[in-house]
Design a protein around this motif. Sequence first.
Motif, PDB file in Angstrom:
ATOM      1  N   ALA A 223       0.818  -1.219   0.000  1.00 47.25           N
ATOM      2  CA  ALA A 223       0.000   0.000   0.000  1.00 47.25           C
ATOM      3  C   ALA A 223       0.849   1.265   0.000  1.00 47.25           C
ATOM      4  O   ALA A 223       0.511   2.245  -0.671  1.00 47.25           O
ATOM      5  CB  ALA A 223      -0.935  -0.006   1.211  1.00 47.25           C
ATOM      6  N   ASP A 224       1.956   1.256   0.738  1.00 45.79           N
ATOM      7  CA  ASP A 224       2.807   2.441   0.807  1.00 45.79           C
ATOM      8  C   ASP A 224       3.469   2.735  -0.538  1.00 45.79           C
ATOM      9  O   ASP A 224       3.499   3.883  -0.998  1.00 45.79           O
ATOM     10  CB  ASP A 224       3.878   2.273   1.884  1.00 45.79           C
ATOM     11  N   THR A 225       4.005   1.688  -1.156  1.00 52.05           N
ATOM     12  CA  THR A 225       4.639   1.860  -2.465  1.00 52.05           C
ATOM     13  C   THR A 225       3.627   2.329  -3.498  1.00 52.05           C
ATOM     14  O   THR A 225       3.905   3.222  -4.312  1.00 52.05           O
ATOM     15  CB  THR A 225       5.289   0.541  -2.917  1.00 52.05           C
ATOM     16  N   LEU A 226       2.455   1.723  -3.475  1.00 50.98           N
ATOM     17  CA  LEU A 226       1.411   2.094  -4.429  1.00 50.98           C
ATOM     18  C   LEU A 226       0.976   3.538  -4.230  1.00 50.98           C
ATOM     19  O   LEU A 226       0.864   4.309  -5.193  1.00 50.98           O
ATOM     20  CB  LEU A 226       0.209   1.155  -4.274  1.00 50.98           C
ATOM     21  N   ALA A 227       0.764   3.943  -2.986  1.00 50.01           N
ATOM     22  CA  ALA A 227       0.315   5.308  -2.705  1.00 50.01           C
ATOM     23  C   ALA A 227       1.365   6.329  -3.120  1.00 50.01           C
ATOM     24  O   ALA A 227       1.041   7.391  -3.668  1.00 50.01           O
ATOM     25  CB  ALA A 227      -0.018   5.453  -1.223  1.00 50.01           C
ATOM     26  N   ALA A 228       2.637   6.010  -2.877  1.00 53.91           N
ATOM     27  CA  ALA A 228       3.711   6.934  -3.258  1.00 53.91           C
ATOM     28  C   ALA A 228       3.759   7.107  -4.775  1.00 53.91           C
ATOM     29  O   ALA A 228       3.930   8.230  -5.283  1.00 53.91           O
ATOM     30  CB  ALA A 228       5.046   6.413  -2.735  1.00 53.91           C
ATOM     31  N   ALA A 229       3.609   6.007  -5.496  1.00 58.26           N
ATOM     32  CA  ALA A 229       3.627   6.086  -6.954  1.00 58.26           C
ATOM     33  C   ALA A 229       2.423   6.878  -7.472  1.00 58.26           C
ATOM     34  O   ALA A 229       2.532   7.657  -8.428  1.00 58.26           O
ATOM     35  CB  ALA A 229       3.631   4.679  -7.543  1.00 58.26           C
ATOM     36  N   GLN A 230       1.286   6.688  -6.838  1.00 58.84           N
ATOM     37  CA  GLN A 230       0.088   7.426  -7.256  1.00 58.84           C
ATOM     38  C   GLN A 230       0.242   8.920  -7.001  1.00 58.84           C
ATOM     39  O   GLN A 230      -0.149   9.752  -7.821  1.00 58.84           O
ATOM     40  CB  GLN A 230      -1.139   6.866  -6.529  1.00 58.84           C
ATOM     41  N   ARG A 231       0.832   9.261  -5.861  1.00 64.31           N
ATOM     42  CA  ARG A 231       1.014  10.676  -5.531  1.00 64.31           C
ATOM     43  C   ARG A 231       1.941  11.379  -6.516  1.00 64.31           C
ATOM     44  O   ARG A 231       1.743  12.548  -6.844  1.00 64.31           O
ATOM     45  CB  ARG A 231       1.576  10.820  -4.116  1.00 64.31           C
ATOM     46  N   THR A 232       2.953  10.681  -6.978  1.00 67.92           N
ATOM     47  CA  THR A 232       3.934  11.302  -7.873  1.00 67.92           C
ATOM     48  C   THR A 232       3.615  11.079  -9.345  1.00 67.92           C
ATOM     49  O   THR A 232       4.378  11.499 -10.217  1.00 67.92           O
ATOM     50  CB  THR A 232       5.339  10.739  -7.571  1.00 67.92           C
TER      51      THR A 232
END
Length: 389
Positions: free
Chosen positions: A318-327
Amino acid sequence: MTAGTSKEAVKAALTTQALETPSWAYGNSGTRFKVFAQPGVPRTTREKLDDAARVHAHTGVAPRVALHIPWDKVDDYAALAEYAAERGVTLGAINANVFQDDDYKLGSVTNPDPAVRRKALDHLLECVDIMDAIGSRDLKLWFSDGTNYPGQDDLRARQDRLSEALRTTYDRLGDDQRMLIEYKLFEPAFYATDIPDWGTAYAHCLKLGPKAQVVVDTGHHAPGTNIEFIVATLLREGRLGGFDFNSRFYADDDLMAGAADPFQLFRIMYEVVRGGGLTSDIAFMLDQCHNIEAKIPAIIRSVMNVQEATAKALLVDADTLAAAQRTGDVLAANAAMMDAFNTDVRPLLAEVREESGLDPDPMRAYQQSGWQEQIVKDRVGGEQAGWGA
């Protein structure tokens, strides 16, 4: 395991999963054109419960059995619930049937004939009585009502009739009971189906109140429909009441869950995990017809397929996915999903089963149990459960 994911947290979540198997899937069922009978098929609802108990015994995650009325009609429902409990399962959703009588040729609760509408409504109310007798929470409603030709009936009037029947049934529910409204794109109505999509079902639920929620049958959509978007939206609105898991290649085939598109099942379960659905009151039901494959092993395979999709969904970082979505990193975001989907979760699920005292391979355990050979030997005579075609 994917980076940042706790193996123990995933295993803990999997141990709380519970699926509901359909009584009718243990009987002879199939397409609209032919049903192939099999040896050892249940002759009574109690024998269906015996088979359902075997599925739960080998998988550990199928403790409830949905009933279909009048297919599962008995004289004493309290005794039936007691019989189920003695075998380690409980009775789940009550599914109404207002689509098989000749009177329903032009519809049930939306029929232009008030006498036919009354007959259909009485059946829905009877189903609530049965819920009271067995302690069931969910009344599941699917209507085949619709029209084949333009002008055959007044489309708005049919919605009014539907709304009236739903309201009367809703008002009959107890405080802890729910109405789950199912939708279907077409079949058997070819011009206009009265509840053809999630939006129509959702609109009726909003008007009725919080005890009315939508059921998503994974086979009831046009090809290419983004079912996980529907799931995410209904979860966001607090109106996703349950699933009917199955697969289809073209129209509504009612094949084993995950058989046609396991990636779609994974995407759906990711939205369930993302939206907190695993810890909510969502009913995870199977709705399948096993026409050419052996009934019990097919249901076990479906349960395992849902388990595997759930495990993969839990492994999404979830953390990796959220970071990629934010950027706006499209490739990294997609990779986070694909990494989880491509993980072989079978060893993890084998561990979960072993730690629960089960055989790590439910299919092998069933094959070695001797149950299939025993029911073929014992269930001779009488009338097999099922519906003809």
